[in-house]
Design an enzyme around this catalytic site. Structure first.
Site: not given
Ligand code: PRP
Length: 177
Positions: A150, A163, A97
């Protein structure tokens, strides 16, 4: 207002930590031929770097899920978009993950994979936000524990952006103060 990015984990630190994680995994899984299961999309860069640092034979597969929830909060209700192509029954599985937040998404995936009778099932996460955890999940390998901010980059997105950044950055914008 434009997005503001503050680097919190540099490229060099990521590389060094991932190399260490890969070393630990290589020691723990010698002769076990584990299957690394990446959770798309966020894990794709971590997986690519981790696999190239591993010094043992292993297989790779991916799962893609969409988590229902409002905004940035997962609900734990997951829609399956792509399943494994490898049968993991009797195999040593490591879930890969990028980040664990509430833990709800991973808990759902973990429970699902456990029903397929793997020989063992462990988790490696690059980032761990402990303070947001709603459910207890056993984590075998953790790259970095981070505060409840965040973050984007190195696979993680905001509205599908960022990303590709080679580092982890904290994101501040008008929606995310
Ligand atoms: C992120 C991350 C985890 C999940 C963590 O995925 O990759 O799967 O959220 O949140 P949780 O611990 O609160 O459940 P996201 O839904 O952003 O999808 P993506 O990987 O495709 O960007």
């Amino acid at each position: 207002m434009t997005d503001q990015l503050k680097v919190i984990i540099r490229k060099r630190e990521l590389k060094k930590r991932i190399k260490k994680l890969a070393y630990e995994i290589s020691n723990d899984y010698r002769d076990k031929n584990p299957v690394l299961v990446g959770i798309l999309k966020g894990s794709f860069i971590f997986m690519a770097d981790l696999t190239r640092e591993l010094q043992i034979p292993h297989e790779i597969d991916f799962i893609s899920v969409a988590s229902y929830g409002s905004g940035k909060c997962a609900s734990g209700v997951v829609r399956w978009l792509k399943d494994l192509s490898i049968n993991i029954e009797g195999k040593h599985v490591i879930i890969v993950e990028d980040i664990i937040d509430s833990g709800l998404t991973l808990n759902y995936i973990r429970n699902n994979l456990l029903t397929r009778n793997p020989k063992s099932l462990k988790i490696v996460t690059l980032l761990n936000k402990k303070r947001k955890r709603k459910i207890k999940i056993p984590l075998k390998y953790v790259g970095f524990s981070i505060p409840d901010e965040f973050v984007v980059g190195y696979g993680l997105d905001y509205d599908e952006k960022y990303r590709n950044l080679p580092y982890i950055a904290q994101l501040r914008n008008e929606k995310n103060e």
